[in-house]
Design a protein around this motif. Sequence first.
Motif, PDB file in Angstrom:
ATOM      1  N   PRO A  97       0.808  -1.521  -0.317  1.00  0.00           N
ATOM      2  CA  PRO A  97       0.034   0.247   0.323  1.00  0.00           C
ATOM      3  C   PRO A  97       0.568   1.244  -0.155  1.00  0.00           C
ATOM      4  O   PRO A  97       0.335   2.102  -0.269  1.00  0.00           O
ATOM      5  CB  PRO A  97      -1.133  -0.351   1.497  1.00  0.00           C
ATOM      6  N   ASP A  98       2.291   1.277   0.720  1.00  0.00           N
ATOM      7  CA  ASP A  98       2.515   2.555   0.523  1.00  0.00           C
ATOM      8  C   ASP A  98       4.257   2.315  -0.392  1.00  0.00           C
ATOM      9  O   ASP A  98       4.823   2.710  -0.468  1.00  0.00           O
ATOM     10  CB  ASP A  98       3.033   2.712   1.940  1.00  0.00           C
ATOM     11  N   ARG A 147      -7.868   2.247  -8.786  1.00  0.00           N
ATOM     12  CA  ARG A 147      -8.527   1.449  -7.323  1.00  0.00           C
ATOM     13  C   ARG A 147      -6.475   1.925  -6.903  1.00  0.00           C
ATOM     14  O   ARG A 147      -5.888   1.980  -7.391  1.00  0.00           O
ATOM     15  CB  ARG A 147      -8.351   0.329  -7.051  1.00  0.00           C
ATOM     16  N   ARG A 148      -7.033   1.712  -5.109  1.00  0.00           N
ATOM     17  CA  ARG A 148      -5.411   2.472  -4.838  1.00  0.00           C
ATOM     18  C   ARG A 148      -4.853   0.779  -4.527  1.00  0.00           C
ATOM     19  O   ARG A 148      -3.163   1.267  -4.308  1.00  0.00           O
ATOM     20  CB  ARG A 148      -6.020   2.868  -2.721  1.00  0.00           C
ATOM     21  N   PRO A 151      -2.035   1.431  -8.605  1.00  0.00           N
ATOM     22  CA  PRO A 151      -1.933   1.722  -9.491  1.00  0.00           C
ATOM     23  C   PRO A 151      -1.797   1.636 -11.354  1.00  0.00           C
ATOM     24  O   PRO A 151      -2.735   1.912 -12.080  1.00  0.00           O
ATOM     25  CB  PRO A 151      -1.378   2.617  -9.282  1.00  0.00           C
ATOM     26  N   ARG A 243     -12.945   7.436  -2.850  1.00  0.00           N
ATOM     27  CA  ARG A 243     -11.250   7.095  -2.578  1.00  0.00           C
ATOM     28  C   ARG A 243     -11.671   6.916  -0.651  1.00  0.00           C
ATOM     29  O   ARG A 243     -10.676   6.816  -0.295  1.00  0.00           O
ATOM     30  CB  ARG A 243     -10.717   8.185  -2.754  1.00  0.00           C
ATOM     31  N   ASN A 246     -11.727   0.694  -0.042  1.00  0.00           N
ATOM     32  CA  ASN A 246     -10.782   0.944  -0.284  1.00  0.00           C
ATOM     33  C   ASN A 246     -11.169  -0.362  -1.239  1.00  0.00           C
ATOM     34  O   ASN A 246     -10.453  -2.093  -0.266  1.00  0.00           O
ATOM     35  CB  ASN A 246     -10.513  -0.563   1.239  1.00  0.00           C
TER      36      ASN A 246
END
Length: 247
Positions: A97-98, A147-148, A151, A243, A246
């Motif tokens: 995620p990061d 989506r998160r 990408p 946004r 999840n």
Amino acid sequence: MFKHAIIVGASAGIGAALAKQLGMAGCAVALVARRGDEIEQLAAEINTTAKQPLARAYQHDVLNVDEVEGLFQEITRDIGGLDLIVFAAGVMPTVAPDEYNIQKDALILDVNVRGAFAWLNEAARRFERVKRGTIVGISSIAGDRGRRGNPAYCTSKAALNTYLESLRNRIARFGVKVVVAKPGFVDTDMTKGLPGLFWLITAQRAAELILKAAKRGKKTAYIPARWRFVGLVIRFFPSFIFRRLNI
Ligand SMILES: NC(=O)c1ccc[n+]([C@@H]2O[C@H](COP(=O)([O-])OP(=O)(O)OC[C@H]3O[C@@H](n4cnc5c(N)ncnc54)[C@H](OP(=O)(O)O)[C@@H]3O)[C@@H](O)[C@H]2O)c1
């Protein structure tokens, strides 16, 4: 119905299932992928079951776009023509995620998008000339919205959708069909171990539905059709809500 086909990304998952089903239906099929042993074995299996030499293996990495023009000519000569090409090659590396990783992002775009351009441009040129043929790109429900989670993968499928729409707008008038297949979750190496999968279907079922859409010359086919409603809903979520979700 199809007599001569190329499957790019035929060594596993959806592409392998497509190659098998085409072979079983009596179609001469070229299997393209990096894993030479896998496609050789699959081609032998198809030929044994079909009791005729319908399948041939061509080892190739879609990152090598300079090879495509020559290989495309070789394949169409070998299999005696072409009326269907499916670009099924794809990668979706895990992205934290990061994580912001240009190497992974570039690989995703190079395989899923640049590779598709290289193969499908060749097919479009040939089909435009002979005034028939079907091009199928395996996109994804993931291309319907940014989506998160991944990408670059979402972007690659959105780019593929737009490219295929442009191709259709160029060559539909010559009688060429361009089909965008958008699977939901399919049980393959790509999704192995991923959390949160639902409505999972087998690669065989996905291949059946993709071939049905290809025969009909459908513009866009959600695989299976129930994902159309998911696509519709997520496309129309306002950004400020999307946004916060999840997904
Ligand atoms: N599984 C799903 O839930 C799902 C959902 C929506 C869309 N899709 C899309 O469906 C397509 C097929 O995916 P899958 O689930 O069947 O995945 P898979 O089982 O991992 O198969 C991927 C295929 O792509 C080929 N490939 C990858 N990199 C390549 C390269 N550089 N050169 C040539 N071939 C390459 C692989 O062959 P080699 O490794 O032998 O080269 C393999 O045949 C992909 O475009 C994927 O994005 C899958």
